[in-house]
Write a protein that holds these residues in place. Structure first.
Motif, PDB file in Angstrom:
ATOM      1  N   ILE A   1      41.291  34.802  51.786  1.00 29.86           N
ATOM      2  CA  ILE A   1      40.889  36.188  52.038  1.00 29.86           C
ATOM      3  C   ILE A   1      40.064  36.222  53.317  1.00 29.86           C
ATOM      4  O   ILE A   1      39.246  35.326  53.560  1.00 29.86           O
ATOM      5  N   ASP A   2      40.307  37.220  54.156  1.00 29.74           N
ATOM      6  CA  ASP A   2      39.520  37.371  55.384  1.00 29.74           C
ATOM      7  C   ASP A   2      38.047  37.554  55.046  1.00 29.74           C
ATOM      8  O   ASP A   2      37.705  38.249  54.074  1.00 29.74           O
ATOM      9  N   ALA A   3      37.182  36.966  55.842  1.00 26.07           N
ATOM     10  CA  ALA A   3      35.741  37.110  55.619  1.00 26.07           C
ATOM     11  C   ALA A   3      35.325  38.576  55.656  1.00 26.07           C
ATOM     12  O   ALA A   3      34.491  39.018  54.853  1.00 26.07           O
TER      13      ALA A   3
ATOM     14  N   THR B   1      32.919  30.907  43.566  1.00 25.84           N
ATOM     15  CA  THR B   1      34.205  30.518  44.132  1.00 25.84           C
ATOM     16  C   THR B   1      34.871  31.736  44.764  1.00 25.84           C
ATOM     17  O   THR B   1      34.777  32.853  44.237  1.00 25.84           O
ATOM     18  N   VAL B   2      35.513  31.532  45.905  1.00 29.18           N
ATOM     19  CA  VAL B   2      36.140  32.621  46.653  1.00 29.18           C
ATOM     20  C   VAL B   2      37.629  32.678  46.327  1.00 29.18           C
ATOM     21  O   VAL B   2      38.339  31.668  46.445  1.00 29.18           O
ATOM     22  N   VAL B   3      38.101  33.853  45.923  1.00 30.89           N
ATOM     23  CA  VAL B   3      39.527  34.060  45.687  1.00 30.89           C
ATOM     24  C   VAL B   3      39.984  35.289  46.462  1.00 30.89           C
ATOM     25  O   VAL B   3      39.202  36.185  46.760  1.00 30.89           O
ATOM     26  N   GLU B   4      41.260  35.315  46.786  1.00 24.70           N
ATOM     27  CA  GLU B   4      41.850  36.514  47.374  1.00 24.70           C
ATOM     28  C   GLU B   4      42.165  37.501  46.255  1.00 24.70           C
ATOM     29  O   GLU B   4      41.998  37.188  45.058  1.00 24.70           O
ATOM     30  N   GLY B   5      42.621  38.686  46.624  1.00 22.82           N
ATOM     31  CA  GLY B   5      42.854  39.717  45.622  1.00 22.82           C
ATOM     32  C   GLY B   5      43.786  39.285  44.514  1.00 22.82           C
ATOM     33  O   GLY B   5      43.478  39.444  43.324  1.00 22.82           O
ATOM     34  N   ALA B   6      44.944  38.723  44.877  1.00 19.25           N
ATOM     35  CA  ALA B   6      45.898  38.285  43.861  1.00 19.25           C
ATOM     36  C   ALA B   6      45.315  37.179  43.002  1.00 19.25           C
ATOM     37  O   ALA B   6      45.599  37.091  41.799  1.00 19.25           O
ATOM     38  N   GLY B   7      44.477  36.335  43.597  1.00 20.15           N
ATOM     39  CA  GLY B   7      43.876  35.233  42.853  1.00 20.15           C
ATOM     40  C   GLY B   7      42.972  35.684  41.729  1.00 20.15           C
ATOM     41  O   GLY B   7      42.723  34.939  40.783  1.00 20.15           O
ATOM     42  N   ALA B   8      42.470  36.908  41.828  1.00 16.22           N
ATOM     43  CA  ALA B   8      41.613  37.467  40.782  1.00 16.22           C
ATOM     44  C   ALA B   8      42.407  38.256  39.753  1.00 16.22           C
ATOM     45  O   ALA B   8      41.819  38.907  38.879  1.00 16.22           O
ATOM     46  N   GLY B   9      43.739  38.190  39.809  1.00 14.88           N
ATOM     47  CA  GLY B   9      44.566  39.010  38.933  1.00 14.88           C
ATOM     48  C   GLY B   9      44.330  38.786  37.460  1.00 14.88           C
ATOM     49  O   GLY B   9      44.257  39.734  36.674  1.00 14.88           O
ATOM     50  N   GLY B  10      44.225  37.518  37.030  1.00 19.27           N
ATOM     51  CA  GLY B  10      44.011  37.237  35.616  1.00 19.27           C
ATOM     52  C   GLY B  10      42.722  37.840  35.100  1.00 19.27           C
ATOM     53  O   GLY B  10      42.688  38.463  34.032  1.00 19.27           O
ATOM     54  N   LEU B  11      41.644  37.675  35.862  1.00 22.70           N
ATOM     55  CA  LEU B  11      40.365  38.249  35.464  1.00 22.70           C
ATOM     56  C   LEU B  11      40.432  39.772  35.498  1.00 22.70           C
ATOM     57  O   LEU B  11      39.867  40.444  34.624  1.00 22.70           O
ATOM     58  N   ALA B  12      41.128  40.338  36.477  1.00 24.58           N
ATOM     59  CA  ALA B  12      41.295  41.791  36.553  1.00 24.58           C
ATOM     60  C   ALA B  12      41.932  42.323  35.271  1.00 24.58           C
ATOM     61  O   ALA B  12      41.508  43.352  34.722  1.00 24.58           O
ATOM     62  N   ALA B  13      42.955  41.625  34.778  1.00 22.06           N
ATOM     63  CA  ALA B  13      43.634  42.070  33.560  1.00 22.06           C
ATOM     64  C   ALA B  13      42.703  41.994  32.354  1.00 22.06           C
ATOM     65  O   ALA B  13      42.724  42.882  31.486  1.00 22.06           O
ATOM     66  N   MET B  14      41.869  40.961  32.284  1.00 16.55           N
ATOM     67  CA  MET B  14      40.935  40.855  31.167  1.00 16.55           C
ATOM     68  C   MET B  14      39.885  41.955  31.215  1.00 16.55           C
ATOM     69  O   MET B  14      39.521  42.528  30.187  1.00 16.55           O
ATOM     70  N   LEU B  15      39.413  42.277  32.409  1.00 19.36           N
ATOM     71  CA  LEU B  15      38.407  43.323  32.553  1.00 19.36           C
ATOM     72  C   LEU B  15      38.971  44.696  32.206  1.00 19.36           C
ATOM     73  O   LEU B  15      38.281  45.543  31.634  1.00 19.36           O
ATOM     74  N   ALA B  16      40.253  44.913  32.537  1.00 18.95           N
ATOM     75  CA  ALA B  16      40.874  46.213  32.276  1.00 18.95           C
ATOM     76  C   ALA B  16      41.346  46.357  30.834  1.00 18.95           C
ATOM     77  O   ALA B  16      41.564  47.479  30.360  1.00 18.95           O
TER      78      ALA B  16
ATOM     79  N   LEU C   1      32.685  42.908  48.348  1.00 16.08           N
ATOM     80  CA  LEU C   1      31.387  42.675  47.717  1.00 16.08           C
ATOM     81  C   LEU C   1      30.480  43.894  47.873  1.00 16.08           C
ATOM     82  O   LEU C   1      29.761  44.269  46.928  1.00 16.08           O
ATOM     83  N   ASN C   2      30.512  44.533  49.035  1.00 15.79           N
ATOM     84  CA  ASN C   2      29.698  45.736  49.241  1.00 15.79           C
ATOM     85  C   ASN C   2      30.196  46.905  48.389  1.00 15.79           C
ATOM     86  O   ASN C   2      29.392  47.668  47.836  1.00 15.79           O
ATOM     87  N   ARG C   3      31.521  47.036  48.261  1.00 12.36           N
ATOM     88  CA  ARG C   3      32.080  48.118  47.440  1.00 12.36           C
ATOM     89  C   ARG C   3      31.685  47.938  45.974  1.00 12.36           C
ATOM     90  O   ARG C   3      31.424  48.918  45.267  1.00 12.36           O
TER      91      ARG C   3
ATOM     92  N   VAL D   1      37.377  39.762  42.127  1.00 18.01           N
ATOM     93  CA  VAL D   1      36.951  38.966  43.287  1.00 18.01           C
ATOM     94  C   VAL D   1      35.432  38.846  43.310  1.00 18.01           C
ATOM     95  O   VAL D   1      34.875  37.755  43.503  1.00 18.01           O
ATOM     96  N   SER D   2      34.748  39.966  43.116  1.00 17.98           N
ATOM     97  CA  SER D   2      33.286  39.980  43.174  1.00 17.98           C
ATOM     98  C   SER D   2      32.670  39.124  42.083  1.00 17.98           C
ATOM     99  O   SER D   2      31.733  38.346  42.330  1.00 17.98           O
ATOM    100  N   LEU D   3      33.177  39.231  40.861  1.00 18.78           N
ATOM    101  CA  LEU D   3      32.608  38.466  39.750  1.00 18.78           C
ATOM    102  C   LEU D   3      32.822  36.970  39.928  1.00 18.78           C
ATOM    103  O   LEU D   3      31.959  36.159  39.572  1.00 18.78           O
ATOM    104  N   LEU D   4      33.963  36.583  40.474  1.00 19.39           N
ATOM    105  CA  LEU D   4      34.216  35.165  40.687  1.00 19.39           C
ATOM    106  C   LEU D   4      33.298  34.594  41.761  1.00 19.39           C
ATOM    107  O   LEU D   4      32.861  33.451  41.673  1.00 19.39           O
ATOM    108  N   VAL D   5      32.987  35.415  42.763  1.00 24.13           N
ATOM    109  CA  VAL D   5      32.028  34.972  43.780  1.00 24.13           C
ATOM    110  C   VAL D   5      30.632  34.855  43.183  1.00 24.13           C
ATOM    111  O   VAL D   5      29.940  33.845  43.351  1.00 24.13           O
ATOM    112  N   THR D   6      30.197  35.891  42.464  1.00 26.59           N
ATOM    113  CA  THR D   6      28.812  35.919  41.993  1.00 26.59           C
ATOM    114  C   THR D   6      28.564  35.009  40.792  1.00 26.59           C
ATOM    115  O   THR D   6      27.527  34.365  40.700  1.00 26.59           O
ATOM    116  N   HIS D   7      29.537  34.918  39.874  1.00 24.42           N
ATOM    117  CA  HIS D   7      29.330  34.130  38.656  1.00 24.42           C
ATOM    118  C   HIS D   7      29.839  32.694  38.776  1.00 24.42           C
ATOM    119  O   HIS D   7      29.224  31.772  38.233  1.00 24.42           O
ATOM    120  N   GLU D   8      30.974  32.513  39.449  1.00 20.57           N
ATOM    121  CA  GLU D   8      31.566  31.176  39.535  1.00 20.57           C
ATOM    122  C   GLU D   8      31.349  30.507  40.890  1.00 20.57           C
ATOM    123  O   GLU D   8      31.693  29.349  41.062  1.00 20.57           O
TER     124      GLU D   8
END
Length: 400
Positions: free
Chosen positions: A305-307, A271-286, A314-316, A262-269
């Motif tokens: 995703i709730d603001a 674009t805002v995604v919810e947790g599940a929306g970042a699943g593909g990138l999560a798998a690549m990172l892991a 993002l803070n975490r 989620v954080s990388l998609l916000v900072t690099h792309e």
């Protein structure tokens, strides 16, 4: 029980002009980060914020005149709910949605804003489904599953069809799995167009229902996850039956993987995604070595995703990267002590965000105090530089 490529093509024609064809774009930044050629399909840009619109609209358009009059009921944590509510409203079909307790407010409010009746019931998706089934029997509604329905699967398959049409050189697709409708339809479409393309699923570690079903084991699904959109205790019978032979691998990701995505998609792309929306990138990172040099397509399945939760994530991530750090310093309780510490931190470019001054800790001398100073840094090396400077000035750091 079958959904064919022809069914998906028919769904594409049926919904054409009523659902956005979301963009598929190459990501230079994520490609540099992962060592693969990364393509993103921005399904978070749908009007209701998720991929669910295609399946919901296709299923509604398959209703008979009598079924449209009676109306539909569904259980959903939010994305299926909003899609069904929006398109039901457009088509004049009454929609009732049962949502489990704890559903994000953004999804509840979004569903109501489209004119649906919202019922909050059940601790999880299973409890909500039981109530939806009860309402089906009591009120005569048509139950529309979020995933366990051939019309839904065919509609969701349009996502994979579009992606492969727009990026035909892809070697692999990474698709989050909840109930399985999206990956089932997309796998059918993708492999019809390119038989050797790899189709991989992504599950949350706390809800690995597809992985458990494949292994012939009862799923152990419990607890809270940021990927609530795929927090499903049992994968759908129809999607599993259709997709098990088509799915090449399933990656199970931890919470930190989803948060980082989620954080990388916000900072690099941007674009805002919810947790599940970042699943593909999560798998690549892991699993970085699994995709090196490959052309990989990631479906950003949703952006609801709730603001507040986005801010927390993002803070975490800043804490993980030590760009936000707390220096706990034991010092004398005398005038000027705090300003002297601040001078050291500020002199090195650290930005002080918060200070907690604790005089009552029993492991601190009565004439001393404990200072928790939260500092924003450039990176981990900068955090170490500030810590070393504080120690050089004689301050006792208890943690950093």
């Amino acid at each position: 029980m079958t959904v064919t490529f022809a069914d998906i093509q028919a769904a594409q024609d049926r919904i054409r002009g009523q659902v956005d064809r979301t963009p598929a774009r190459h990501s230079r930044r994520l490609s540099q980060l992962t060592g693969a050629e990364v393509w993103l399909k921005f399904d978070n840009l749908h009007f209701t914020g998720s991929f669910k619109e295609r399946g919901a609209l296709n299923r509604l358009l398959l209703l008979s005149a009598d079924e449209r009059r009676r109306g539909v009921v569904a259980a959903s944590a939010g994305n299926h709910a909003q899609a069904l509510a929006y398109h039901g409203g457009r088509l004049g079909v009454p929609v009732t949605i049962v949502m489990p307790e704890g559903t994000p407010f953004a999804k509840i409010n979004g569903t109501r804003s489209h004119g649906a009746t919202v019922v909050i019931h059940g601790l999880d998706f299973s409890g909500a489904t039981e109530e939806a089934k009860r309402l089906e029997a009591e009120k005569g509604f048509i139950f529309v599953s979020a995933f366990d329905d051939e019309g839904i699967v065919a509609g969701q398959g349009v996502c994979g069809l579009e992606f492969m049409e727009d990026a035909p050189d892809l070697d692999a697709l990474l698709i989050p799995i909840g109930g399985g409708g999206l990956i089932a339809g997309s796998a059918i479409a993708a492999k019809a167009l390119k038989p050797n393309v790899k189709v991989c699923g992504v599950e949350a570690a706390r809800y690995p229902s597809f992985t458990a079903r494949r292994a012939g084991q009862p799923p152990k699904c419990t607890g809270q996850t940021i990927a609530e959109g795929i927090a499903i205790k049992a994968v759908g019978e129809i999607p599993f039956g259709l997709s098990d032979r088509l799915i090449d691998d399933v990656f199970v990701c931890e919470e930190a993987d989803f948060e980082r995505g989620v954080s990388l998609l916000v900072t690099h792309e941007k674009t805002v995604v919810e947790g599940a929306g970042a699943g593909g990138l999560a798998a690549m990172l892991a699993n970085p070595d699994r995709f090196t040099g490959m052309k990989v397509g990631l479906v950003l399945t949703g952006g609801n995703i709730d603001a507040r939760m986005l801010a927390v994530v993002l803070n975490r991530e800043m804490v993980r990267e030590r760009r936000m750090i707390v220096y706990r310093i034991l010092g004398d309780d005398r005038p000027g002590m705090l300003s002297a510490m601040a001078a050291v931190i500020g002199g090195l470019g650290g930005n002080i965000i918060d200070v907690v001054h604790n005089r009552l800790a029993l492991d601190v001398p009565a004439k001393g105090a404990e200072f928790d100073i939260m500092v924003e840094t450039r990176d981990s090396a900068h955090a170490d530089e500030i810590g070393a400077a504080l120690k050089d000035r004689g301050y006792e750091l208890r943690m950093g």
